[in-house]
Design a protein around this motif. Sequence first.
Motif, PDB file in Angstrom:
ATOM      1  N   PHE A 104       0.838  -1.209   0.000  1.00  0.00           N
ATOM      2  CA  PHE A 104       0.000   0.000   0.000  1.00  0.00           C
ATOM      3  C   PHE A 104       0.869   1.254   0.000  1.00  0.00           C
ATOM      4  CE2 PHE A 104      -1.919   3.537   2.319  1.00  0.00           C
ATOM      5  CZ  PHE A 104      -3.012   3.791   1.504  1.00  0.00           C
ATOM      6  N   ARG A 105       1.913   1.263   0.849  1.00  0.00           N
ATOM      7  CA  ARG A 105       2.780   2.447   0.939  1.00  0.00           C
ATOM      8  C   ARG A 105       3.536   2.697  -0.372  1.00  0.00           C
ATOM      9  NH1 ARG A 105       0.116   4.955   4.600  1.00  0.00           N
ATOM     10  NH2 ARG A 105      -0.153   3.729   6.478  1.00  0.00           N
ATOM     11  N   ASP A 106       3.923   1.614  -1.044  1.00  0.00           N
ATOM     12  CA  ASP A 106       4.600   1.765  -2.339  1.00  0.00           C
ATOM     13  C   ASP A 106       3.654   2.412  -3.356  1.00  0.00           C
ATOM     14  OD1 ASP A 106       6.876   0.630  -1.289  1.00  0.00           O
ATOM     15  OD2 ASP A 106       6.542  -1.352  -2.170  1.00  0.00           O
ATOM     16  N   LEU A 107       2.431   1.913  -3.342  1.00  0.00           N
ATOM     17  CA  LEU A 107       1.411   2.441  -4.261  1.00  0.00           C
ATOM     18  C   LEU A 107       1.108   3.906  -3.927  1.00  0.00           C
ATOM     19  CD1 LEU A 107      -0.365   1.334  -6.534  1.00  0.00           C
ATOM     20  CD2 LEU A 107      -2.001   0.554  -4.820  1.00  0.00           C
ATOM     21  N   GLU A 108       1.069   4.198  -2.658  1.00  0.00           N
ATOM     22  CA  GLU A 108       0.800   5.563  -2.196  1.00  0.00           C
ATOM     23  C   GLU A 108       1.909   6.514  -2.671  1.00  0.00           C
ATOM     24  OE1 GLU A 108       1.100   6.129   2.154  1.00  0.00           O
ATOM     25  OE2 GLU A 108      -0.797   7.212   2.050  1.00  0.00           O
ATOM     26  N   SER A 109       3.173   6.075  -2.511  1.00  0.00           N
ATOM     27  CA  SER A 109       4.295   6.926  -2.914  1.00  0.00           C
ATOM     28  C   SER A 109       4.317   7.122  -4.426  1.00  0.00           C
ATOM     29  CB  SER A 109       5.630   6.307  -2.486  1.00  0.00           C
ATOM     30  OG  SER A 109       5.686   6.200  -1.097  1.00  0.00           O
ATOM     31  N   SER A 110       4.078   6.044  -5.178  1.00  0.00           N
ATOM     32  CA  SER A 110       4.168   6.189  -6.634  1.00  0.00           C
ATOM     33  C   SER A 110       2.995   7.015  -7.161  1.00  0.00           C
ATOM     34  CB  SER A 110       4.251   4.830  -7.335  1.00  0.00           C
ATOM     35  OG  SER A 110       3.090   4.106  -7.097  1.00  0.00           O
ATOM     36  N   THR A 111       1.842   6.898  -6.519  1.00  0.00           N
ATOM     37  CA  THR A 111       0.684   7.695  -6.953  1.00  0.00           C
ATOM     38  C   THR A 111       0.944   9.173  -6.662  1.00  0.00           C
ATOM     39  OG1 THR A 111      -0.742   5.813  -6.475  1.00  0.00           O
ATOM     40  CG2 THR A 111      -1.833   7.923  -6.790  1.00  0.00           C
ATOM     41  N   LEU A 112       1.500   9.454  -5.488  1.00  0.00           N
ATOM     42  CA  LEU A 112       1.845  10.843  -5.156  1.00  0.00           C
ATOM     43  C   LEU A 112       2.859  11.388  -6.160  1.00  0.00           C
ATOM     44  CD1 LEU A 112       1.704  13.231  -3.056  1.00  0.00           C
ATOM     45  CD2 LEU A 112       3.708  12.176  -1.972  1.00  0.00           C
ATOM     46  N   HIS A 113       3.873  10.590  -6.448  1.00  0.00           N
ATOM     47  CA  HIS A 113       4.918  11.000  -7.387  1.00  0.00           C
ATOM     48  C   HIS A 113       4.324  11.343  -8.758  1.00  0.00           C
ATOM     49  CE1 HIS A 113       9.037  10.070  -9.419  1.00  0.00           C
ATOM     50  NE2 HIS A 113       8.775  11.361  -9.354  1.00  0.00           N
ATOM     51  N   SER A 114       3.313  10.567  -9.158  1.00  0.00           N
ATOM     52  CA  SER A 114       2.712  10.771 -10.484  1.00  0.00           C
ATOM     53  C   SER A 114       1.996  12.127 -10.577  1.00  0.00           C
ATOM     54  CB  SER A 114       1.728   9.643 -10.808  1.00  0.00           C
ATOM     55  OG  SER A 114       0.541   9.798 -10.055  1.00  0.00           O
ATOM     56  N   LEU A 115       1.750  12.747  -9.436  1.00  0.00           N
ATOM     57  CA  LEU A 115       1.034  14.036  -9.449  1.00  0.00           C
ATOM     58  C   LEU A 115       1.972  15.226  -9.605  1.00  0.00           C
ATOM     59  CD1 LEU A 115      -1.548  13.439  -6.579  1.00  0.00           C
ATOM     60  CD2 LEU A 115      -1.874  13.191  -9.040  1.00  0.00           C
ATOM     61  N   VAL A 116       3.278  15.001  -9.399  1.00  0.00           N
ATOM     62  CA  VAL A 116       4.237  16.105  -9.521  1.00  0.00           C
ATOM     63  C   VAL A 116       4.125  16.670 -10.946  1.00  0.00           C
ATOM     64  CG1 VAL A 116       6.690  16.741  -9.496  1.00  0.00           C
ATOM     65  CG2 VAL A 116       5.793  15.192  -7.746  1.00  0.00           C
ATOM     66  N   GLY A 117       3.983  18.003 -11.014  1.00  0.00           N
ATOM     67  CA  GLY A 117       3.769  18.625 -12.328  1.00  0.00           C
ATOM     68  C   GLY A 117       2.346  19.153 -12.447  1.00  0.00           C
ATOM     69  N   SER A 118       1.475  18.745 -11.505  1.00  0.00           N
ATOM     70  CA  SER A 118       0.092  19.252 -11.514  1.00  0.00           C
ATOM     71  C   SER A 118       0.093  20.726 -11.139  1.00  0.00           C
ATOM     72  CB  SER A 118      -0.753  18.547 -10.451  1.00  0.00           C
ATOM     73  OG  SER A 118      -0.682  17.169 -10.569  1.00  0.00           O
TER      74      SER A 118
END
Length: 166
Positions: free
Chosen positions: A56-70
Amino acid sequence: MDNIVLIGFMGAGKSTVGALAAGELGFRLIDLDGLIVERAGKSIRRVFSEDGETAFRDLESSTLHSLVGSSNTIIATGGGIVGREGNWEHMRRLGTIVYLRARWETLAQRIAGSSERPLADDLEKARLLFEKRRPLYESAALVIDTDGRTVESVVEELIRKTGGCI
Ligand code: S3P
């Protein structure tokens, strides 16, 4: 950058405050947990029970990372986002980090019996987790107290205080 990142323990009101503030500012609201559920194709409770908390934490970090640039976005994070140093880096890149602070008694009332929060099943364990995370939340750029206040009043303060930052 131009974003607001809301952090705080479970029950702090991140999604509720985020939704109202986004409406007022004409910003988009991204609920990180919602995005994780979409990506995983299952509920958070199922991710925890079938894949484990680390997954879950891995998914949480990668999902957060995917938002950089918003931009022009309010991001309502999950209560555990503060646990990994790398998440702080992503959050700082995204924008102004705001801690929605509440006393344990307030949080406990809001999360008791919550079916979607595996880490709130045992309230005593949740209290210890809150105590452990507290100093991490406090290192946000802005802190807003929410105890005994309406969502509208919290949103007003949020917009006023972030006005100069975003
Ligand atoms: C968690 C908080 C939850 C969710 C998950 C884990 C935590 O989000 O991300 O159940 O570790 O505190 P909310 O803070 O929105 O309840």
